[in-house]
Scaffold this motif. Structure first.
Motif, PDB file in Angstrom:
ATOM      1  N   ASP A   1       0.809  -1.215   0.000  1.00  0.00           N
ATOM      2  CA  ASP A   1       0.000   0.000   0.000  1.00  0.00           C
ATOM      3  C   ASP A   1       0.848   1.274   0.000  1.00  0.00           C
ATOM      4  O   ASP A   1       0.303   2.373  -0.039  1.00  0.00           O
ATOM      5  CB  ASP A   1      -1.009   0.012   1.147  1.00  0.00           C
TER       6      ASP A   1
ATOM      7  N   ILE B   1      -0.017   3.477  -2.734  1.00  0.00           N
ATOM      8  CA  ILE B   1      -1.089   4.440  -2.527  1.00  0.00           C
ATOM      9  C   ILE B   1      -0.550   5.702  -1.869  1.00  0.00           C
ATOM     10  O   ILE B   1      -0.853   6.820  -2.281  1.00  0.00           O
ATOM     11  CB  ILE B   1      -2.209   3.834  -1.652  1.00  0.00           C
ATOM     12  N   ASP B   2       0.238   5.523  -0.836  1.00  0.00           N
ATOM     13  CA  ASP B   2       0.789   6.657  -0.100  1.00  0.00           C
ATOM     14  C   ASP B   2       2.064   6.210   0.609  1.00  0.00           C
ATOM     15  O   ASP B   2       2.171   5.063   1.042  1.00  0.00           O
ATOM     16  CB  ASP B   2      -0.227   7.163   0.928  1.00  0.00           C
TER      17      ASP B   2
ATOM     18  N   GLY C   1       4.076   7.823  -2.948  1.00  0.00           N
ATOM     19  CA  GLY C   1       3.230   6.845  -3.617  1.00  0.00           C
ATOM     20  C   GLY C   1       3.084   7.149  -5.092  1.00  0.00           C
ATOM     21  O   GLY C   1       3.448   8.229  -5.575  1.00  0.00           O
TER      22      GLY C   1
ATOM     23  N   LEU D   1       0.320   7.573  -6.849  1.00  0.00           N
ATOM     24  CA  LEU D   1      -0.759   8.491  -7.195  1.00  0.00           C
ATOM     25  C   LEU D   1      -0.286   9.923  -7.386  1.00  0.00           C
ATOM     26  O   LEU D   1      -0.909  10.683  -8.128  1.00  0.00           O
ATOM     27  CB  LEU D   1      -1.844   8.464  -6.116  1.00  0.00           C
TER      28      LEU D   1
ATOM     29  N   LYS E   1      -6.470  13.461   0.226  1.00  0.00           N
ATOM     30  CA  LYS E   1      -6.186  12.635   1.397  1.00  0.00           C
ATOM     31  C   LYS E   1      -7.296  11.609   1.600  1.00  0.00           C
ATOM     32  O   LYS E   1      -7.039  10.450   1.937  1.00  0.00           O
ATOM     33  CB  LYS E   1      -6.031  13.505   2.647  1.00  0.00           C
TER      34      LYS E   1
ATOM     35  N   LYS F   1      -6.977   8.708  -0.823  1.00  0.00           N
ATOM     36  CA  LYS F   1      -5.960   7.749  -0.409  1.00  0.00           C
ATOM     37  C   LYS F   1      -6.471   6.868   0.733  1.00  0.00           C
ATOM     38  O   LYS F   1      -6.210   5.660   0.759  1.00  0.00           O
ATOM     39  CB  LYS F   1      -4.675   8.488  -0.008  1.00  0.00           C
TER      40      LYS F   1
ATOM     41  N   HIS G   1      -6.845   2.884   0.712  1.00  0.00           N
ATOM     42  CA  HIS G   1      -6.236   2.051   1.763  1.00  0.00           C
ATOM     43  C   HIS G   1      -7.236   1.022   2.290  1.00  0.00           C
ATOM     44  O   HIS G   1      -6.858  -0.105   2.615  1.00  0.00           O
ATOM     45  CB  HIS G   1      -5.724   2.922   2.901  1.00  0.00           C
TER      46      HIS G   1
END
Length: 269
Positions: free
Chosen positions: A60, A63-64, A100, A102, A229, A232, A236
């Motif tokens: 993950d 993702i971040d 991440g 993204l 935010k 994300k 998650h």
């Protein structure tokens, strides 16, 4: 195996294939960008992925993450103070929107259409990769987004108008709201809080007005968010889908064919 001299080539080849980063190669970039920018941006994801694998980081982090893997060209582009040689892992300063896949320039740019962001393209990429749920191909004879309106429209307003077309709404309702969560990044991946809006999207046309970015949206299934935010956080919550996406793609890469239903038992085990 990771100590093999072939490992870097494999890791780069796999993550580039999984992400579909070839689209980035087809995008025309402004001439005023640093001459090394395209090469650096193209390479960022593979260098980041190598760090994830070699340091055994959770999936993950795609993702971040609290770090980036950049060279001086990208550090300067992202506004990160760093003096490094080649690509290096750099801890992000507090409040940075980066970290991440993204928030990487190449990912954001390949989700653009001309001098405008494309929530449809960005949302499609996220569904295909992070949510492991590629949308169906568009039906024939679907009209393009109409940018000829005389009144100035934001990207969100243009997308909403397109969703009002009956043959478009059923698919776009499950794609565009995902991509709208990235609207704080412009078509070149720069962070912004407002969007200049003109009566049409021709490059270089002076903006008629400026509107505040609305990056609210939702994932298919109902996870809503108000900003990047929140997007994300919603992803998650669905990180198991990202894990399966990576695992199935690695399996397909290794065996040299698409995944079929007969593979499901091995995947689940």
């Amino acid at each position: 195996m990771l100590k093999s001299e072939k490992a870097d080539k494999f890791l780069a080849s796999f993550i580039n294939q999984w992400s579909g980063i070839e689209r980035f190669d087809e995008i025309d970039l402004p001439e005023n960008l640093h001459r090394d920018f395209r090469t650096s941006a193209r390479r960022e994801l593979s260098e980041f992925f190598k760090v994830l694998v070699r340091e055994n980081k959770p999936v993950d982090n795609l993702i971040d993450a609290d770090f980036v893997v950049v060279d001086n060209t990208l550090a300067d582009y992202y506004g990160i103070a760093a003096n490094i040689n080649g690509f290096s892992k750099v801890t992000l300063p507090s409040g940075s929107p980066r970290g991440g896949m993204l928030a990487q320039a190449a990912f954001l740019i390949m989700g653009s259409s001309g001098p405008r962001t494309s929530p449809t393209i960005r949302g499609t990429i996220i569904r295909e990769t992070f949510l492991h749920d590629p949308p169906p191909p568009p039906p024939p004879n679907i009209p393009a987004i109409d940018t000829s309106k005389r009144q100035p429209l934001s990207v969100r307003e243009l997308v909403k108008n397109h969703q009002n077309i009956p043959q478009c709404s059923s698919c776009h309702d499950k794609i565009d709201p995902i991509g709208l969560g990235l609207e704080n990044f412009d078509y070149l991946g720069k962070w912004r809080s407002t969007e200049p809006v003109a009566s049409n999207a021709k490059a270089g046309k002076k903006a008629s007005k400026t509107v505040k970015i609305d990056a609210s949206g939702y994932l298919p299934g109902g996870d809503k968010y108000n900003d990047f935010k929140g997007l994300k956080k919603a992803l998650h919550k669905n990180k198991d889908k990202l894990a399966r996406s990576i695992f199935e793609s690695l399996l397909a890469y290794g065996i040299g064919r698409d995944i079929e239903f007969i593979d499901d038992r091995n995947i689940r085990s």
